[in-house]
Write an enzyme that holds these catalytic residues in place. Structure first.
Site, mmCIF file in Angstrom:
data_model
loop_
_atom_site.group_PDB
_atom_site.id
_atom_site.type_symbol
_atom_site.label_atom_id
_atom_site.label_comp_id
_atom_site.label_asym_id
_atom_site.label_seq_id
_atom_site.Cartn_x
_atom_site.Cartn_y
_atom_site.Cartn_z
ATOM 1 N N HIS A 159 0.072 -1.205 -0.002
ATOM 2 C CA HIS A 159 -0.036 0.070 0.154
ATOM 3 C C HIS A 159 0.780 1.294 -0.232
ATOM 4 O O HIS A 159 0.570 2.322 0.350
ATOM 5 C CB HIS A 159 -0.993 -0.348 1.404
ATOM 6 C CG HIS A 159 -1.162 -1.343 1.660
ATOM 7 N ND1 HIS A 159 -2.885 -1.379 0.663
ATOM 8 C CD2 HIS A 159 -1.299 -2.385 2.288
ATOM 9 C CE1 HIS A 159 -2.965 -2.845 1.080
ATOM 10 N NE2 HIS A 159 -2.550 -3.476 2.225
ATOM 11 N N SER A 286 14.152 20.053 -17.015
ATOM 12 C CA SER A 286 13.077 21.136 -17.667
ATOM 13 C C SER A 286 13.163 22.186 -17.828
ATOM 14 O O SER A 286 14.076 22.684 -17.641
ATOM 15 C CB SER A 286 12.139 21.179 -15.976
ATOM 16 O OG SER A 286 11.344 22.720 -15.931
ATOM 17 N N LYS A 292 15.522 20.586 -11.900
ATOM 18 C CA LYS A 292 15.012 19.698 -12.101
ATOM 19 C C LYS A 292 15.641 17.976 -12.667
ATOM 20 O O LYS A 292 16.508 18.581 -14.081
ATOM 21 C CB LYS A 292 13.470 19.405 -13.079
ATOM 22 C CG LYS A 292 12.246 20.261 -12.574
ATOM 23 C CD LYS A 292 11.538 19.968 -11.574
ATOM 24 C CE LYS A 292 10.800 18.063 -11.670
ATOM 25 N NZ LYS A 292 9.919 18.319 -12.184
ATOM 26 N N GLU A 299 9.349 6.615 -16.913
ATOM 27 C CA GLU A 299 7.777 7.564 -17.769
ATOM 28 C C GLU A 299 7.423 7.206 -18.547
ATOM 29 O O GLU A 299 6.331 6.560 -19.119
ATOM 30 C CB GLU A 299 7.696 8.948 -16.898
ATOM 31 C CG GLU A 299 7.916 9.137 -15.771
ATOM 32 C CD GLU A 299 8.286 11.159 -16.074
ATOM 33 O OE1 GLU A 299 7.352 11.251 -15.330
ATOM 34 O OE2 GLU A 299 9.887 11.618 -16.253
#
Ligand code: ARG
Length: 468
Positions: A159, A286, A292, A299
């Protein structure tokens, strides 16, 4: 000189297809990549026609030489693909016949229906072999990274909540196991793909005495004993795309596994976890936020699983409700299959490359793994060893957790006196429970993340991967 279509429309049709119809129905823009297998299939078919006396030696040689020359030109990107000739089969045959008149005999006893089924099976066989090699390489990267950080312990999660400590390697080996099942599924799929459909003709075989077994053997459609494997029903053979569905389905599951791994990588590389660092070469920045460093490779591996799953759905939908036998709808199988193969190949390869360029932040991992709450279950097991029923032990440890929370301490900071007050079974030896090293050596049944078990599993995988 303009190439004539080998399918003689002039015999039956008053005119050629309308330009928009031709554009709508062509497949050369994507099926050209079957060219090598198409030529190999034609060479085997020609050899068989010669064997049964339908091609002279001179005709065979002329077909062989010309197809050889065409193959060279295609591989050197010197071949002109003509969309007016519809597909890869007609483009190659038209060029062959233009250069060698004997080429007009090549299509004897053959239809594009069994030809395309053959090409696709041959293409997929090669694809499976190379994909399985990539899967092995990814397993190797996982095992390598695990071995490199074999002493690193992290919290295992359920979880997305900290559950119990595990070796980092144990977590990676979970994926190695998943990939092994993928590897098995593709090997399985290989055997159902590796059956020769040639000789099925358009739908009903041929009245000519074709030697199907001879062709099958030449093209490697054989069992482990070297016996030829040929399809047993001509109608099934020209309309069957089960092997494509099976591949797409195994690929979808593989993509799902990769996507889950990618998600772990995304989480682990976040500042919140900070368990791993992916090297600059496999991250992107970024355009707006200078600080970043984004895990884009992971991804996209996660994102691309969507199209692989979609391709499986497209294939199933394509086949559902198709009457026997070949229908032009089947031409739609190729882009889905090619896209699936491309996507999983590159996802597997890039995941491996990313892992090869990943380092583990041992300090953050160790700090997280030292969370004494991860050993609450070990504390309950301690009480079980003292004779307490587990349900009661669970309750008692619950009370210990509550007490620690109230006192603003961690579990291992409670002294024996406090523990004894909660339950008399607690004794001085309880401090051992929170020794992480000892805790890890206590989980030693097969499949558990114990120190010796994980070392054993790493060694087992190294042996398997070295041998393959
Ligand atoms: N391009 C076709 C395909 O991919 C080849 C078979 C064509 N057969 C036919 N009867 N039109 O399915």
């Amino acid at each position: 000189m303009k190439k004539q279509s080998p399918v003689s429309r002039s015999g039956r049709f008053g005119s050629g297809p309308a330009a928009d119809a031709a554009q709508f129905t062509e497949s050369i823009s994507f099926d050209w990549r079957l060219w090598e297998h198409d030529i190999l299939g034609s060479l085997a078919h020609a050899a068989m026609l010669h064997k049964i006396g339908l091609l002279s030696k001179t005709e065979l040689t002329s077909i062989q030489n010309t197809l050889g020359a065409i193959a060279k030109e295609i591989s050197a990107a010197n071949f002109h693909w003509d969309p007016a000739l519809e597909d890869v089969h007609m483009n190659i045959e038209a060029e062959l016949t233009r250069r060698a008149p004997a080429g007009a005999k090549l299509h004897t006893g053959r239809s594009r229906n069994d030809q395309v089924a053959l090409d696709l099976r041959m293409w997929l066989r090669d694809e499976i072999v190379s994909l399985n090699r990539e899967i092995r390489a990814l397993q190797f990267s996982l095992v390598n990274l695990g071995s490199k950080y074999s002493h690193v312990i992290i919290p295992g999660y359920t979880h997305v909540q900290r559950a119990q400590p595990v070796y980092f390697a144990h977590h990676l080996l979970a994926y190695t196991e998943m990939l092994e099942r993928d590897h098995d599924r593709f090997s399985d799929c290989f055997w159902r793909t590796n059956i020769c459909p040639l000789g099925s003709g358009a739908i009903a075989g041929s009245t000519l005495p074709l030697d199907r077994e001879f062709v099958a053997k030449l093209l490697g459609f054989v069992d482990t004993k070297g016996n030829p494997r040929v399809t047993q029903n001509s109608m099934d053979a020209v309309s069957d795309r089960d092997f494509v569905v099976e591949f797409c389905s195994s690929a979808a599951l593989l993509a799902v596994h990769l996507s889950r791994l990618a998600e772990d990588v995304v989480l682990w590389s976040s500042s919140e976890f900070s368990f791993i660092k992916i090297s600059d070469a496999y991250t992107t920045g970024s355009s707006l936020m200078p600080q970043k460093k984004n895990p884009d490779v992971a991804e996209l591996v996660r994102g691309k699983s969507g199209r692989v799953i979609g391709n499986l759905m497209a294939m199933l939908t394509l086949l559902k409700g198709l009457p026997m036998t070949y229908n032009r709808d089947l031409q739609e199988d190729k882009e889905r299959l090619f896209d699936t193969a491309n996507t999983v190949q590159s996802s597997v390869r890039l995941t491996a490359a990313m892992l090869d360029n990943t380092t583990v932040n041992e300090l953050t991992c160790n700090a997280a793994a030292r969370d004494a709450a991860l050993l609450a279950t070990d504390l309950a097991d301690y009480l079980v060893r003292k004779g307490m029923p587990f349900r009661q032990a669970h309750h008692v440890v619950g009370a210990v957790v509550g007490a620690a929370e109230r006192e603003g301490r961690t579990l291992d900071q409670l002294d024996v006196t406090t523990l004894k007050k909660i339950d008399a079974h607690f004794d001085k030896d309880v401090s051992d429970i929170f020794d992480l090293k000892k805790a890890m050596s206590r989980r030693e049944m097969t499949g558990a993340p114990g120190t010796r078990q994980v070392a054993k599993q790493l060694a087992r995988w190294q042996k398997i991967l070295r041998a393959s």
